[in-house]
Scaffold this motif. Structure first.
Motif, short mmCIF file in Angstrom:
data_model
loop_
_atom_site.label_atom_id
_atom_site.label_comp_id
_atom_site.label_asym_id
_atom_site.label_seq_id
_atom_site.Cartn_x
_atom_site.Cartn_y
_atom_site.Cartn_z
N ALA A 207 -44.71 -10.49 0.84
CA ALA A 207 -43.75 -10.87 -0.29
C ALA A 207 -42.69 -10.97 -0.09
CB ALA A 207 -44.01 -9.85 -1.44
N ARG A 208 -42.05 -12.08 -0.58
CA ARG A 208 -40.65 -12.01 -0.33
C ARG A 208 -39.61 -11.24 -1.09
NH1 ARG A 208 -36.87 -14.10 2.75
NH2 ARG A 208 -35.36 -15.65 1.75
N VAL A 209 -38.79 -10.61 -0.38
CA VAL A 209 -37.88 -9.56 -0.76
C VAL A 209 -36.44 -10.28 -0.46
CG1 VAL A 209 -36.81 -7.30 -0.34
CG2 VAL A 209 -39.30 -7.70 -0.02
N MET A 210 -35.78 -10.12 -1.55
CA MET A 210 -34.29 -10.94 -1.49
C MET A 210 -33.34 -9.77 -1.00
SD MET A 210 -35.60 -13.67 -2.17
CE MET A 210 -33.95 -14.78 -2.28
N PRO A 211 -32.07 -10.53 -0.43
CA PRO A 211 -31.15 -9.59 0.21
C PRO A 211 -30.52 -8.94 -0.86
CG PRO A 211 -30.88 -11.77 1.05
CD PRO A 211 -32.10 -11.82 0.11
N TRP A 212 -30.45 -9.24 -2.10
CA TRP A 212 -29.69 -8.31 -3.20
C TRP A 212 -30.59 -7.15 -3.61
CZ3 TRP A 212 -30.60 -13.83 -3.50
CH2 TRP A 212 -31.73 -14.08 -4.48
N ASP A 213 -31.90 -7.46 -3.58
CA ASP A 213 -33.03 -6.47 -3.55
C ASP A 213 -32.66 -5.08 -2.68
OD1 ASP A 213 -34.09 -7.67 -5.59
OD2 ASP A 213 -35.57 -8.53 -4.17
N VAL A 214 -32.34 -5.36 -1.38
CA VAL A 214 -32.01 -4.39 -0.24
C VAL A 214 -30.83 -4.05 -0.56
CG1 VAL A 214 -32.00 -4.31 2.20
CG2 VAL A 214 -33.60 -5.64 1.25
N ARG A 215 -29.51 -4.83 -0.87
CA ARG A 215 -28.32 -4.20 -1.06
C ARG A 215 -28.27 -3.25 -2.11
NH1 ARG A 215 -26.00 -9.01 -2.63
NH2 ARG A 215 -26.17 -9.52 -0.41
N VAL A 216 -29.13 -3.31 -3.37
CA VAL A 216 -29.25 -2.39 -4.37
C VAL A 216 -29.52 -1.04 -3.70
CG1 VAL A 216 -30.27 -1.34 -6.46
CG2 VAL A 216 -29.63 -3.82 -6.31
N GLU A 217 -30.55 -0.92 -2.96
CA GLU A 217 -31.11 0.42 -2.22
C GLU A 217 -29.99 0.62 -1.20
OE1 GLU A 217 -33.57 2.10 -2.91
OE2 GLU A 217 -33.95 0.63 -4.37
N ARG A 218 -29.25 -0.05 -0.54
CA ARG A 218 -28.58 0.23 0.47
C ARG A 218 -27.27 0.94 -0.26
NH1 ARG A 218 -23.57 -1.92 1.20
NH2 ARG A 218 -24.24 -4.04 0.63
N GLU A 219 -26.91 0.32 -1.48
CA GLU A 219 -25.78 1.18 -1.99
C GLU A 219 -26.11 2.43 -2.46
OE1 GLU A 219 -24.85 -2.04 -4.95
OE2 GLU A 219 -23.52 -3.45 -3.60
N LYS A 220 -27.33 2.52 -3.07
CA LYS A 220 -27.60 3.88 -3.51
C LYS A 220 -27.67 4.96 -2.46
CE LYS A 220 -31.19 2.40 -6.86
NZ LYS A 220 -32.63 2.31 -7.43
N ALA A 221 -28.33 4.46 -1.34
CA ALA A 221 -28.05 5.47 0.03
C ALA A 221 -26.71 5.46 0.54
CB ALA A 221 -29.01 4.58 1.04
N GLU A 222 -25.85 4.59 0.23
CA GLU A 222 -24.62 4.95 0.60
C GLU A 222 -23.88 6.00 -0.32
OE1 GLU A 222 -23.22 0.82 3.07
OE2 GLU A 222 -23.00 0.76 0.42
N GLY A 223 -24.21 5.73 -1.49
CA GLY A 223 -23.67 6.90 -2.56
C GLY A 223 -24.31 8.31 -2.22
N TYR A 224 -25.60 8.27 -1.55
CA TYR A 224 -26.07 9.82 -1.39
C TYR A 224 -25.28 10.16 0.13
CZ TYR A 224 -30.29 10.95 -4.09
OH TYR A 224 -30.79 11.42 -5.12
N TYR A 225 -24.78 9.26 0.85
CA TYR A 225 -24.19 9.38 2.01
C TYR A 225 -22.78 9.83 1.87
CZ TYR A 225 -22.00 8.40 6.55
OH TYR A 225 -21.35 8.84 7.73
N ALA A 226 -22.25 9.59 0.77
CA ALA A 226 -20.88 9.98 0.48
C ALA A 226 -21.05 11.25 0.03
CB ALA A 226 -20.34 9.17 -0.62
N ARG A 227 -22.03 11.53 -0.92
CA ARG A 227 -22.27 12.94 -1.60
C ARG A 227 -22.55 14.10 -0.49
NH1 ARG A 227 -22.12 17.12 -2.51
NH2 ARG A 227 -22.86 18.38 -4.13
N LEU A 228 -23.30 13.51 0.45
CA LEU A 228 -23.56 14.56 1.46
C LEU A 228 -22.44 14.78 2.43
CD1 LEU A 228 -27.22 13.19 2.32
CD2 LEU A 228 -26.85 15.24 1.48
N LEU A 229 -21.62 13.86 3.02
CA LEU A 229 -20.36 14.15 3.66
C LEU A 229 -19.68 15.25 3.03
CD1 LEU A 229 -19.01 10.70 5.10
CD2 LEU A 229 -19.96 12.74 6.33
#
Length: 140
Positions: A31-53
């Motif tokens: 299925a076609r996944v768009m870059p902005w769909d992945v960007r949303v997940e990346r930004e969530k993960a980056e939020g977790y990363y900051a919180r974990l740091l």
């Protein structure tokens, strides 16, 4: 490729059974996944990363650094209390034991890196192997 990744709030753990018999199965249509769909997940993960740091810093699991300590204190103040902290399964990040905290950090780092890679792949026509991309310094 999964169309959706398991939310980090559910504290996903590695499951090697997903590759069991992989070479015997026919590939499913992609299925076609768009870059902005992945960007949303990346930004969530980056939020977790900051919180974990910030949590690692608060627990003195990182080398002392006055700048980092000031930054983490500010961030921790935003997430004080269980109703505002990031979830990790049935616990908040601040409630995790150190081994759980480290496992979540490894998962988050992998997700951030792979999301950056996948976002790049979906935005460009050229296919770059993940290992090669990772060795080149994980560009943004």
């Amino acid at each position: 490729m999964d169309l959706q990744s398991e939310p980090l709030e559910h504290f996903p753990r590695p499951d090697l059974r997903i590759v069991e018999g992989l070479h015997e199965r026919a590939l499913a249509p992609v299925a076609r996944v768009m870059p902005w769909d992945v960007r949303v997940e990346r930004e969530k993960a980056e939020g977790y990363y900051a919180r974990l740091l910030a949590e690692f810093q608060a627990r003195q699991l990182l080398p002392a650094d006055p700048e980092m300590e000031a930054w983490s204190s500010t961030l921790l103040a935003q997430y004080a209390g269980s109703s505002t902290d990031y979830l990790a399964g049935t616990k908040t990040v601040s409630e995790l034991e150190e081994p759980e905290l480290r496992l979540l950090a490894e998962t988050v780092i992998a997700r951030v890196q792979y999301a950056k890679y996948l976002e790049l792949q979906l935005s460009h026509g050229e296919v770059i192997p993940f290992g090669y991309w990772l060795q080149r310094g994980v560009p943004d």
